[in-house]
Design a protein around this motif. Structure first.
Motif, mmCIF file in Angstrom:
data_model
loop_
_atom_site.group_PDB
_atom_site.id
_atom_site.type_symbol
_atom_site.label_atom_id
_atom_site.label_comp_id
_atom_site.label_asym_id
_atom_site.label_seq_id
_atom_site.Cartn_x
_atom_site.Cartn_y
_atom_site.Cartn_z
ATOM 1 N N LEU A 181 0.804 -1.444 0.001
ATOM 2 C CA LEU A 181 0.029 -0.015 0.022
ATOM 3 C C LEU A 181 0.837 1.219 0.017
ATOM 4 C CD1 LEU A 181 -3.028 -0.762 2.686
ATOM 5 C CD2 LEU A 181 -2.926 -0.653 -0.152
ATOM 6 N N GLN A 182 0.495 2.112 -0.873
ATOM 7 C CA GLN A 182 0.853 3.558 -0.638
ATOM 8 C C GLN A 182 -0.235 4.251 0.102
ATOM 9 O OE1 GLN A 182 1.984 5.565 -4.429
ATOM 10 N NE2 GLN A 182 2.336 7.512 -3.334
ATOM 11 N N TYR A 183 0.102 4.647 1.244
ATOM 12 C CA TYR A 183 -1.200 4.732 2.264
ATOM 13 C C TYR A 183 -0.989 6.374 2.671
ATOM 14 C CZ TYR A 183 -3.904 4.602 6.574
ATOM 15 O OH TYR A 183 -4.946 4.907 7.633
ATOM 16 N N VAL A 184 -2.027 7.118 2.489
ATOM 17 C CA VAL A 184 -2.005 8.441 2.786
ATOM 18 C C VAL A 184 -3.392 8.779 3.676
ATOM 19 C CG1 VAL A 184 -2.369 11.144 1.882
ATOM 20 C CG2 VAL A 184 -1.129 9.198 0.433
ATOM 21 N N THR A 185 -3.062 9.340 4.976
ATOM 22 C CA THR A 185 -4.247 9.609 5.724
ATOM 23 C C THR A 185 -4.618 11.127 5.921
ATOM 24 O OG1 THR A 185 -2.540 9.894 7.800
ATOM 25 C CG2 THR A 185 -3.392 7.569 7.282
ATOM 26 N N THR A 186 -5.785 11.152 5.965
ATOM 27 C CA THR A 186 -6.086 12.846 6.175
ATOM 28 C C THR A 186 -7.339 13.016 7.180
ATOM 29 O OG1 THR A 186 -6.743 14.807 4.811
ATOM 30 C CG2 THR A 186 -7.735 12.690 4.229
ATOM 31 N N ASP A 187 -7.282 14.161 7.634
ATOM 32 C CA ASP A 187 -8.520 14.690 8.535
ATOM 33 C C ASP A 187 -8.373 16.029 8.455
ATOM 34 O OD1 ASP A 187 -10.283 15.237 10.812
ATOM 35 O OD2 ASP A 187 -9.717 13.093 11.343
ATOM 36 N N TYR A 188 -9.502 16.635 9.008
ATOM 37 C CA TYR A 188 -9.563 18.228 8.961
ATOM 38 C C TYR A 188 -8.857 18.810 10.275
ATOM 39 C CZ TYR A 188 -11.393 22.740 8.287
ATOM 40 O OH TYR A 188 -11.782 24.114 8.202
ATOM 41 N N CYS A 189 -8.953 17.980 11.366
ATOM 42 C CA CYS A 189 -8.342 18.442 12.564
ATOM 43 C C CYS A 189 -7.471 17.550 13.100
ATOM 44 C CB CYS A 189 -9.566 18.390 13.683
ATOM 45 S SG CYS A 189 -11.060 19.699 13.110
ATOM 46 N N GLU A 190 -7.463 16.330 13.005
ATOM 47 C CA GLU A 190 -6.652 15.293 13.944
ATOM 48 C C GLU A 190 -5.206 15.228 13.094
ATOM 49 O OE1 GLU A 190 -7.427 14.239 16.897
ATOM 50 O OE2 GLU A 190 -9.215 15.116 16.791
ATOM 51 N N PRO A 191 -4.354 14.755 13.900
ATOM 52 C CA PRO A 191 -3.095 14.596 13.293
ATOM 53 C C PRO A 191 -2.932 13.572 12.333
ATOM 54 C CG PRO A 191 -2.759 14.682 15.622
ATOM 55 C CD PRO A 191 -4.119 14.415 15.341
ATOM 56 N N THR A 192 -2.877 13.965 11.020
ATOM 57 C CA THR A 192 -2.709 12.648 9.911
ATOM 58 C C THR A 192 -1.678 13.352 8.944
ATOM 59 O OG1 THR A 192 -4.434 14.022 8.796
ATOM 60 C CG2 THR A 192 -4.969 12.303 9.859
#
Length: 251
Positions: A107-118
């Motif tokens: 996996l080439q894995y990308v995390t995202t969130d508006y507020c939390e650490p990602t």
């Protein structure tokens, strides 16, 4: 014996006592009747969790609840996420899922969130991502927080490659024919009363798949859990009401 009022106990002490109780729970529930597919832990039963309280709900090791266990089993059994090279975008990643995906070499894995650490911070209604970037998207229990969910759905479809897929889970009340939302309801107390949680802005109804189709997805409502043997459902502590909304961007 004189009873001490709860308000007389400092908040820090209450927090410490609650933390001690939570740490003790996995030992009190020790056994082999259920298994968490996310972390592999075994217990007599899972811990109570939620409002209202659900029995046999939360893993005492990794905190996975029913929807996380369904997600993991679905990904293992109905997708090639763990076997094929893919680029995955994950919104509001749960700790245990993030650990699993980060450790998956394909996996080439990308995390995202508006507020939390990602990895990156992005607004789901305006993603700073080129068209046709990701092979897969996981977005679980996020859209019910987003006022303009239609725009968010279109963005999720846009960033998928043609033929790419997304799993888009939300709290849903299938007894409702139509999604219930009222943007004059703004206070936490009112939202909890109307939508089940202080930061939710709607209850999705049985029209949810149509809302996803309008955004550009081909949608399969997969009744994955009811298709499993009863002993498997009991082993993993699953809810038979948890359908999986598997969405594909047309090729």
């Amino acid at each position: 014996m004189r009873r001490i009022a709860k308000s007389a106990v400092p908040a820090s002490v209450r927090t410490t006592l609650r933390d001690m109780q939570e740490r003790a729970q996995p030992f009190l529930y020790a056994g082999w009747s259920v298994e968490c597919p996310c972390c592999g832990a075994h217990f007599r039963e899972f811990l109570p969790h939620g409002r209202p309280l659900r029995q046999n709900a939360r893993c005492g090791r990794c905190d996975a609840v029913e929807r996380h266990r369904v997600m993991m089993l679905y990904l293992q059994n109905r997708t090639d996420l763990f076997t094929a090279k893919q680029k995955l975008l994950h919104f509001a990643p749960e700790r245990i899922m993030r650990e699993i995906f980060s450790a998956t070499p394909t996996l080439q894995y990308v995390t995202t969130d508006y507020c939390e650490p990602t990895d990156v911070h992005m607004d789901i209604t305006s993603l700073a991502i080129p068209d046709n970037t990701f092979d897969a998207v996981i977005c679980s229990h996020v859209l019910e927080h987003i006022p303009d969910d239609a725009k968010a759905m279109r963005e999720l479809c846009r960033v998928l490659k043609p033929g790419g897929w997304a799993i888009l889970q939300v709290p849903i009340d299938l007894k409702r024919d139509h999604t219930y939302e009222d943007f004059t309801i703004t206070t936490p107390a009112e939202r909890r009363l109307h939508f089940g949680q202080e930061d939710h802005v709607r209850w999705y109804g049985s029209d949810y798949p149509q809302r996803l189709k309008t955004a550009g997805f081909d949608v399969t409502v997969d009744q994955f859990v009811p298709s499993l043997p009863a002993e498997t459902i009991a082993k993993y502590g699953l809810l038979t009401s948890e359908d999986v909304y598997f969405c594909r961007k047309p090729a």
